[in-house]
Design a protein around this motif. Sequence first.
Motif, PDB file in Angstrom:
ATOM      1  N   ASP A 148       0.816  -1.209   0.000  1.00 44.09           N
ATOM      2  CA  ASP A 148       0.000   0.000   0.000  1.00 44.09           C
ATOM      3  C   ASP A 148       0.854   1.266   0.000  1.00 44.09           C
ATOM      4  O   ASP A 148       0.418   2.305  -0.498  1.00 44.09           O
ATOM      5  N   ILE A 149       2.058   1.195   0.534  1.00 48.14           N
ATOM      6  CA  ILE A 149       2.977   2.330   0.406  1.00 48.14           C
ATOM      7  C   ILE A 149       3.336   2.524  -1.067  1.00 48.14           C
ATOM      8  O   ILE A 149       3.340   3.650  -1.581  1.00 48.14           O
ATOM      9  N   GLY A 150       3.613   1.412  -1.760  1.00 47.37           N
ATOM     10  CA  GLY A 150       3.883   1.500  -3.202  1.00 47.37           C
ATOM     11  C   GLY A 150       2.683   2.017  -3.962  1.00 47.37           C
ATOM     12  O   GLY A 150       2.819   2.844  -4.876  1.00 47.37           O
ATOM     13  N   PHE A 151       1.496   1.551  -3.589  1.00 46.25           N
ATOM     14  CA  PHE A 151       0.252   2.017  -4.224  1.00 46.25           C
ATOM     15  C   PHE A 151       0.078   3.512  -4.005  1.00 46.25           C
ATOM     16  O   PHE A 151      -0.261   4.249  -4.940  1.00 46.25           O
ATOM     17  N   TYR A 152       0.286   3.955  -2.777  1.00 43.25           N
ATOM     18  CA  TYR A 152       0.129   5.378  -2.452  1.00 43.25           C
ATOM     19  C   TYR A 152       1.040   6.235  -3.334  1.00 43.25           C
ATOM     20  O   TYR A 152       0.605   7.238  -3.915  1.00 43.25           O
ATOM     21  N   LEU A 153       2.313   5.862  -3.421  1.00 44.63           N
ATOM     22  CA  LEU A 153       3.281   6.655  -4.184  1.00 44.63           C
ATOM     23  C   LEU A 153       2.925   6.686  -5.666  1.00 44.63           C
ATOM     24  O   LEU A 153       2.985   7.746  -6.313  1.00 44.63           O
ATOM     25  N   ALA A 154       2.539   5.528  -6.218  1.00 45.25           N
ATOM     26  CA  ALA A 154       2.174   5.480  -7.634  1.00 45.25           C
ATOM     27  C   ALA A 154       0.892   6.270  -7.889  1.00 45.25           C
ATOM     28  O   ALA A 154       0.797   7.027  -8.863  1.00 45.25           O
ATOM     29  N   HIS A 155      -0.074   6.100  -7.008  1.00 43.07           N
ATOM     30  CA  HIS A 155      -1.367   6.792  -7.159  1.00 43.07           C
ATOM     31  C   HIS A 155      -1.181   8.306  -7.090  1.00 43.07           C
ATOM     32  O   HIS A 155      -1.754   9.059  -7.892  1.00 43.07           O
ATOM     33  N   ARG A 156      -0.355   8.744  -6.170  1.00 40.29           N
ATOM     34  CA  ARG A 156      -0.102  10.177  -6.042  1.00 40.29           C
ATOM     35  C   ARG A 156       0.612  10.708  -7.283  1.00 40.29           C
ATOM     36  O   ARG A 156       0.330  11.830  -7.744  1.00 40.29           O
ATOM     37  N   ALA A 157       1.514   9.902  -7.842  1.00 42.29           N
ATOM     38  CA  ALA A 157       2.206  10.312  -9.068  1.00 42.29           C
ATOM     39  C   ALA A 157       1.231  10.445 -10.228  1.00 42.29           C
ATOM     40  O   ALA A 157       1.344  11.362 -11.046  1.00 42.29           O
ATOM     41  N   PHE A 158       0.237   9.552 -10.302  1.00 40.80           N
ATOM     42  CA  PHE A 158      -0.748   9.625 -11.380  1.00 40.80           C
ATOM     43  C   PHE A 158      -1.629  10.871 -11.265  1.00 40.80           C
ATOM     44  O   PHE A 158      -2.239  11.284 -12.247  1.00 40.80           O
ATOM     45  N   HIS A 159      -1.699  11.452 -10.090  1.00 41.56           N
ATOM     46  CA  HIS A 159      -2.424  12.710  -9.923  1.00 41.56           C
ATOM     47  C   HIS A 159      -1.531  13.921 -10.151  1.00 41.56           C
ATOM     48  O   HIS A 159      -2.030  14.987 -10.519  1.00 41.56           O
ATOM     49  N   SER A 160      -0.238  13.771  -9.920  1.00 40.06           N
ATOM     50  CA  SER A 160       0.682  14.912  -9.942  1.00 40.06           C
ATOM     51  C   SER A 160       1.331  15.147 -11.295  1.00 40.06           C
ATOM     52  O   SER A 160       1.625  16.296 -11.651  1.00 40.06           O
ATOM     53  N   VAL A 161       1.573  14.083 -12.041  1.00 40.99           N
ATOM     54  CA  VAL A 161       2.276  14.187 -13.323  1.00 40.99           C
ATOM     55  C   VAL A 161       1.243  14.267 -14.451  1.00 40.99           C
ATOM     56  O   VAL A 161       0.459  13.322 -14.635  1.00 40.99           O
ATOM     57  N   PRO A 162       1.217  15.353 -15.201  1.00 36.05           N
ATOM     58  CA  PRO A 162       0.192  15.519 -16.256  1.00 36.05           C
ATOM     59  C   PRO A 162       0.132  14.336 -17.226  1.00 36.05           C
ATOM     60  O   PRO A 162      -0.959  13.911 -17.611  1.00 36.05           O
ATOM     61  N   HIS A 195     -12.149  10.506  -2.336  1.00 36.69           N
ATOM     62  CA  HIS A 195     -11.095  10.587  -3.352  1.00 36.69           C
ATOM     63  C   HIS A 195     -11.693  10.857  -4.729  1.00 36.69           C
ATOM     64  O   HIS A 195     -11.072  11.511  -5.577  1.00 36.69           O
ATOM     65  N   HIS A 196     -12.909  10.366  -4.965  1.00 39.05           N
ATOM     66  CA  HIS A 196     -13.578  10.541  -6.254  1.00 39.05           C
ATOM     67  C   HIS A 196     -14.456  11.791  -6.310  1.00 39.05           C
ATOM     68  O   HIS A 196     -15.033  12.081  -7.362  1.00 39.05           O
ATOM     69  N   PHE A 248      -5.082   8.884  -1.114  1.00 35.74           N
ATOM     70  CA  PHE A 248      -4.430   8.110  -2.171  1.00 35.74           C
ATOM     71  C   PHE A 248      -4.242   6.631  -1.825  1.00 35.74           C
ATOM     72  O   PHE A 248      -4.069   5.806  -2.718  1.00 35.74           O
ATOM     73  N   ALA A 249      -4.222   6.284  -0.561  1.00 34.36           N
ATOM     74  CA  ALA A 249      -3.980   4.896  -0.172  1.00 34.36           C
ATOM     75  C   ALA A 249      -5.083   3.986  -0.694  1.00 34.36           C
ATOM     76  O   ALA A 249      -6.228   4.406  -0.863  1.00 34.36           O
ATOM     77  N   ALA A 304      -2.847   9.945   6.408  1.00 36.22           N
ATOM     78  CA  ALA A 304      -2.764  10.780   7.602  1.00 36.22           C
ATOM     79  C   ALA A 304      -1.314  11.184   7.871  1.00 36.22           C
ATOM     80  O   ALA A 304      -1.019  12.350   8.169  1.00 36.22           O
ATOM     81  N   LEU A 305      -0.392  10.245   7.731  1.00 39.81           N
ATOM     82  CA  LEU A 305       1.026  10.528   7.956  1.00 39.81           C
ATOM     83  C   LEU A 305       1.588  11.450   6.883  1.00 39.81           C
ATOM     84  O   LEU A 305       2.482  12.267   7.150  1.00 39.81           O
ATOM     85  N   ALA A 306       1.066  11.329   5.656  1.00 34.97           N
ATOM     86  CA  ALA A 306       1.572  12.125   4.533  1.00 34.97           C
ATOM     87  C   ALA A 306       0.865  13.469   4.392  1.00 34.97           C
ATOM     88  O   ALA A 306       1.237  14.275   3.536  1.00 34.97           O
ATOM     89  N   GLY A 307      -0.164  13.702   5.202  1.00 32.03           N
ATOM     90  CA  GLY A 307      -0.883  14.968   5.137  1.00 32.03           C
ATOM     91  C   GLY A 307      -1.877  15.072   4.002  1.00 32.03           C
ATOM     92  O   GLY A 307      -2.232  16.174   3.579  1.00 32.03           O
ATOM     93  N   THR A 308      -2.351  13.939   3.490  1.00 29.07           N
ATOM     94  CA  THR A 308      -3.292  13.957   2.363  1.00 29.07           C
ATOM     95  C   THR A 308      -4.639  13.321   2.720  1.00 29.07           C
ATOM     96  O   THR A 308      -5.392  12.931   1.836  1.00 29.07           O
TER      97      THR A 308
END
Length: 270
Positions: free
Chosen positions: A95-109, A196-197, A208-209, A217-221
Amino acid sequence: MLELIDLKAILIIAMIFIPLERLLPLHADQKVLRKHWLNDVIYLFFNSILIKLGFIALVGSIMIAIRFVIPGGVFAVVQAQPIWLQAIEVTLVADIGFYLAHRAFHSVPFLWKFHSVHHSIEEMDWLAAHRVHPVDQIVTSAASLIPVYALGFSGSAIAIYALIYQAQSLLIHSNTRIRFGPLKWVLASPQFHHWHHANERQAYDKNFAGQLPFIDALAGTLYMPERMPRVYGTDDPVPPLYHQQLAYPLKQLRVPAGALSQQQPGDTHP
């Protein structure tokens, strides 16, 4: 035989979630055959083929390289743990990997074009969970599972994680008013993922998790008020049909820079 087993599983899932969404609906006026339901049935039956092939090709090639880097002793230590403990660790690592990938899909156009297909969902239910562009699903799944495979977790622990993940994914998208009480801060619920939706400004780039809200909560999102969202979807011009949605991100890449704004659901990014 595989196709028969998959069909049986789909029928069982439908027999669980359709009555559940009728008995405990979040949006009582939403129909079972809601808008674009057939499009998501096509995703359900055909998307998994593309995802499995792409996932095997991507993860297989990366794992060949990783095997030369990770010491063999790591596998022995990890697999010596009880299966229940491994399953918990797999869920956390994945889920840490999921969070990072999911956040990237929102951040990178470039990546958002693929992920916006999933955010084009305007009526949430268990079936809508399957509306994911194959590129989105392949990359996110790889980011989740490559660390798990690299550390050598047992197949049984990974299978437990996968089963729980699939069930939870259906539940958090479902049109139900099920609440988790105090556990909502630990386990992803419909309340958590519906936000999220949400096409509401205060909810953009939140939650994003996939399974563990405390990561947000730890990442502030984290954003999870008591009320539920009123509107879902994205303002991006995502077309309505399966084949159009598969091609949509690639077509957008050919549009000259600046011709289209890069949008999160209802928001414009610089």
